[in-house]
Design an enzyme around this catalytic site. Sequence first.
Site, PDB file in Angstrom:
ATOM      1  N   HIS A  70       2.274 -14.048 -10.127  1.00  0.00           N
ATOM      2  CA  HIS A  70       3.403 -13.561  -9.314  1.00  0.00           C
ATOM      3  C   HIS A  70       3.437 -14.260  -7.960  1.00  0.00           C
ATOM      4  O   HIS A  70       2.448 -14.848  -7.504  1.00  0.00           O
ATOM      5  CB  HIS A  70       3.348 -12.035  -9.152  1.00  0.00           C
ATOM      6  N   HIS A  95       8.589  -9.217  -5.510  1.00  0.00           N
ATOM      7  CA  HIS A  95       7.864 -10.187  -6.330  1.00  0.00           C
ATOM      8  C   HIS A  95       8.771 -10.969  -7.266  1.00  0.00           C
ATOM      9  O   HIS A  95       9.800 -10.442  -7.724  1.00  0.00           O
ATOM     10  CB  HIS A  95       6.881  -9.477  -7.278  1.00  0.00           C
ATOM     11  N   GLN A 126       0.976  -1.403 -10.537  1.00  0.00           N
ATOM     12  CA  GLN A 126       2.052  -0.493 -10.154  1.00  0.00           C
ATOM     13  C   GLN A 126       3.123  -0.521 -11.254  1.00  0.00           C
ATOM     14  O   GLN A 126       3.453  -1.597 -11.763  1.00  0.00           O
ATOM     15  CB  GLN A 126       2.630  -0.920  -8.799  1.00  0.00           C
TER      16      GLN A 126
HETATM   17  O1  LIG Z   1      -3.552  -6.074  -4.954  1.00  0.00           O
HETATM   18  C1  LIG Z   1      -3.774  -7.214  -4.623  1.00  0.00           C
HETATM   19  C2  LIG Z   1      -4.735  -8.103  -5.439  1.00  0.00           C
HETATM   20  C3  LIG Z   1      -4.091  -8.363  -6.773  1.00  0.00           C
HETATM   21  C4  LIG Z   1      -4.923  -9.298  -7.603  1.00  0.00           C
HETATM   22  C5  LIG Z   1      -5.242  -8.909  -8.905  1.00  0.00           C
HETATM   23  C6  LIG Z   1      -5.965  -9.769  -9.701  1.00  0.00           C
HETATM   24  C7  LIG Z   1      -6.406 -11.002  -9.207  1.00  0.00           C
HETATM   25  C8  LIG Z   1      -6.089 -11.375  -7.890  1.00  0.00           C
HETATM   26  C9  LIG Z   1      -5.345 -10.516  -7.088  1.00  0.00           C
HETATM   27  N1  LIG Z   1      -3.196  -7.813  -3.598  1.00  0.00           N
HETATM   28  C10 LIG Z   1      -2.300  -7.069  -2.699  1.00  0.00           C
HETATM   29  C11 LIG Z   1      -0.868  -7.511  -2.991  1.00  0.00           C
HETATM   30  C12 LIG Z   1      -0.438  -7.194  -4.393  1.00  0.00           C
HETATM   31  N2  LIG Z   1       0.252  -6.106  -4.739  1.00  0.00           N
HETATM   32  C13 LIG Z   1       0.488  -6.186  -6.069  1.00  0.00           C
HETATM   33  C14 LIG Z   1       1.172  -5.336  -6.961  1.00  0.00           C
HETATM   34  C15 LIG Z   1       1.251  -5.686  -8.295  1.00  0.00           C
HETATM   35  C16 LIG Z   1       0.661  -6.865  -8.751  1.00  0.00           C
HETATM   36  C17 LIG Z   1      -0.021  -7.719  -7.873  1.00  0.00           C
HETATM   37  C18 LIG Z   1      -0.097  -7.372  -6.522  1.00  0.00           C
HETATM   38  N3  LIG Z   1      -0.687  -7.966  -5.447  1.00  0.00           N
HETATM   39  C19 LIG Z   1      -2.582  -7.439  -1.247  1.00  0.00           C
HETATM   40  O2  LIG Z   1      -3.195  -8.493  -1.043  1.00  0.00           O
HETATM   41  O3  LIG Z   1      -2.139  -6.661  -0.383  1.00  0.00           O
END
Ligand SMILES: O=C(CCc1ccccc1)N[C@H](Cc1nc2ccccc2[nH]1)C(=O)O
Length: 165
Positions: A61, A159, A133
């Site tokens: 994403h 996204h 989510q």
């Molecule tokens: O939650 C994470 C890490 C996601 C992740 C999963 C697996 C591998 C690498 C990263 N980062 C959040 C931003 C964010 N919000 C999300 C909601 C849905 C999917 C991916 C997302 N990324 C943030 O940085 O605030």
Amino acid sequence: MSSWEVRISSSRGVPYFFNIETRESMWEAPPGLTQDQIAALPGAKQYLLNSDRPAQVRASHLLVKHRDSRRPSSWKEAKITRSKEEAIEMLEEYASEINGSPEKFAELASKYSDCSSHSNGGDLGYFKPGQMQKPFEDATYSLKVGEISDVISTDSGVHLILRTA
Ligand SMILES: O=C(CCc1ccccc1)N[C@H](Cc1nc2ccccc2[nH]1)C(=O)O
């Protein structure tokens, strides 16, 4: 009728059947229940919603956060103040530049995504129902492999999603 109900396993994020009398639990529907009886169980909607989804999917994403994001900060910007409308405009710009190309998607996600996954071309790896989510999960499952979503909004921001498996 027996006292079965459908619950979601917190470890696997998928539905299972639990008998509140005998405390028995099982992943598949108890034998002897008709489809109608299963559909009538408490929590069955979850089971029916999830049952036709593949066990896991993989996606990348490109996230653009805004001032109302759950965590309006990222590797790119300590304090994110743009509005949601501005974030959507930016994503639509990126979407036209990407123009359906997975290579371009990874390149722009690496440069512009406000998620830590930017360092991996936006790749999030595999995930199961219940782990991301809901709007993100639903959007990913409704994409074919190789397809890019429209702008999707979650508490994290807005996204573009590329389903990769
Ligand atoms: O939650 C994470 C890490 C996601 C992740 C999963 C697996 C591998 C690498 C990263 N980062 C959040 C931003 C964010 N919000 C999300 C909601 C849905 C999917 C991916 C997302 N990324 C943030 O940085 O605030």
